[in-house]
Design an enzyme around this catalytic site. Sequence first.
Site, PDB file in Angstrom:
ATOM      1  N   LYS A  26       0.839  -1.207   0.000  1.00 52.45           N
ATOM      2  CA  LYS A  26       0.000   0.000   0.000  1.00 52.45           C
ATOM      3  C   LYS A  26       0.870   1.252   0.000  1.00 52.45           C
ATOM      4  O   LYS A  26       0.593   2.220  -0.725  1.00 52.45           O
ATOM      5  CB  LYS A  26      -0.939   0.003   1.221  1.00 52.45           C
ATOM      6  CG  LYS A  26      -1.851   1.235   1.324  1.00 52.45           C
ATOM      7  CD  LYS A  26      -2.947   1.273   0.276  1.00 52.45           C
ATOM      8  CE  LYS A  26      -3.661   2.620   0.197  1.00 52.45           C
ATOM      9  NZ  LYS A  26      -4.651   2.850   1.237  1.00 52.45           N
ATOM     10  N   LYS A  82      -0.610  11.683   5.158  1.00 51.17           N
ATOM     11  CA  LYS A  82      -0.428  10.645   6.183  1.00 51.17           C
ATOM     12  C   LYS A  82       0.247   9.417   5.571  1.00 51.17           C
ATOM     13  O   LYS A  82       1.188   8.856   6.129  1.00 51.17           O
ATOM     14  CB  LYS A  82      -1.798  10.244   6.753  1.00 51.17           C
ATOM     15  CG  LYS A  82      -1.746   9.239   7.896  1.00 51.17           C
ATOM     16  CD  LYS A  82      -3.009   8.381   7.970  1.00 51.17           C
ATOM     17  CE  LYS A  82      -2.851   7.104   7.154  1.00 51.17           C
ATOM     18  NZ  LYS A  82      -3.981   6.186   7.207  1.00 51.17           N
TER      19      LYS A  82
END
Lengths: 298, 298
Positions: free
Chosen positions: B172, B240
């Site tokens: 990811k 983030k």
Amino acid sequence: MAEKVGFVGLGIMGQPMARNLIEAGYELVLFNRTKGKAEELAGDNATVADSPKEVAGSADVVITMLPDSPDVARVVAGEDGVLEGVREGALIVDMSTISPVVARDLAEKARERGVSMLDAPVSGGDVGAIQGTLSIMVGGSEEDFERARQLFEVMGKTITHVGEAGAGQVVKACNQIVVALTYEAVSEALVLGSKAGVEPSKILDVLSGGLAGNRIMELKRDNFLNHSFDPGFRIELHAKDLGIALAAGREYGVALPVTAIVDQVLEALKAKGRGDRDHSAILTYIEDLAQHRIGEGS
Amino acid sequence: MAEKVGFVGLGIMGQPMARNLIEAGYELVLFNRTKGKAEELAGDNATVADSPKEVAGSADVVITMLPDSPDVARVVAGEDGVLEGVREGALIVDMSTISPVVARDLAEKARERGVSMLDAPVSGGDVGAIQGTLSIMVGGSEEDFERARQLFEVMGKTITHVGEAGAGQVVKACNQIVVALTYEAVSEALVLGSKAGVEPSKILDVLSGGLAGNRIMELKRDNFLNHSFDPGFRIELHAKDLGIALAAGREYGVALPVTAIVDQVLEALKAKGRGDRDHSAILTYIEDLAQHRIGEGS
């Protein structure tokens, strides 16, 4: 009657492009600094000239395909250059990848001399040149574009008129930015993922299925996974092209912060002796930083 | 008999994912910090619990879908957390996007407690969550992956087992690197090209046809050309995620020079008040630098 075509610059790209024009039935006049390259193509429909000026003296359309901006400036506007010999009503088509600013200046010089000029850089590499499947992005007037279209269709597949003089070079610079930065992106992802223990092929599989998907992961997959970096398109040429993009940014007042970093990556790769490797070798720069070769365990 | 599923975290992603499981016939036990979100889903096949611990006490599989690493660490390993109530032989599946290092640590804590854990972050956004078409990248044992597969197939379309614990989060992070850097690449190209006088739509057309082609130019074309930056996936979430990628780079000893720069671009966009815009708004950072809005002439 088909126009007579002059062709200056018969290197790895120019020679197959000129050959395709000859095979399509055009009559060509050729010039190359190393005369042998021109003589290889000489025959019933192709003669060899002694200067760009001489080429221009007997051609309706003069195509140039040269390494960099100074070469094109010299061949077009220098001593014994195209503009010294050019016929009234002729069209000059520069298919080299050069600075958009130089392209505009040369188009202006041509206009003052009473002739038209297009900038028509290509992408697709030597394979595209041989197969006649280049992408050609063209700057200049609509009328000149239409005049050259049949020639472009012999050399390329996707032919797009993108705007006025210089616009072809601008779009080529944009293309080279996206290609270089995509290599960098995929390289950082592969080295991080591999050093963290994930199979590089799995990373490419998953990323290809979503928003991260791109042509480079698809077409250069084997280059990445097998560390096969035979060109293809050489690091040193891509470095030249990012130099053009950054110079254009300076000219037009556009800061290109990441293009500047990746340009430095290419410079570093040249210094490492990899300037002659395919641009997918950007991977090796990130590998060197991490002291990790992808696919060799974490 | 179908397993009973606990679900903790019913935000913009978690709520539709849980709904799809309920509609597929699974019996769910729900927990959300804001209880109302859980109660919206309550019904014949879904009950609401008062803590992650209580969820775990009555579920065979516990799924978590939370904003960030500290949230998952607290919900799984904190007071009244999943590990306090978990049944023997249960499986924990964290589908949040968090640090691979935290994911591995939590998997280790779960193992010590006698239960298994998978990290299974997703891509595809809220639309993918609603439609059940998420991409799911899974780290953990093959056996646990097979056990969770039917659940994944309700929530997603492309489901890939990428390696051991933490590997899902690694992939990811790789994905988010390539997506962010591709936005940066396309943005630099569009602003340079537009300020130099070329229509942005022409640039996207030409680049899409060659090696520069990517899904972002295809799927986000209208966002770029119309400056429509409603999310989508928010800048602040992508910031983030790049923070996670950079922390993983630090952990594994991988320098990510361009990811670091683009992380700073996202920070700057947050400071400009655009943290809630779609990540395609990276374009506006380059536009601001050049004082040029693409498509508005040079």
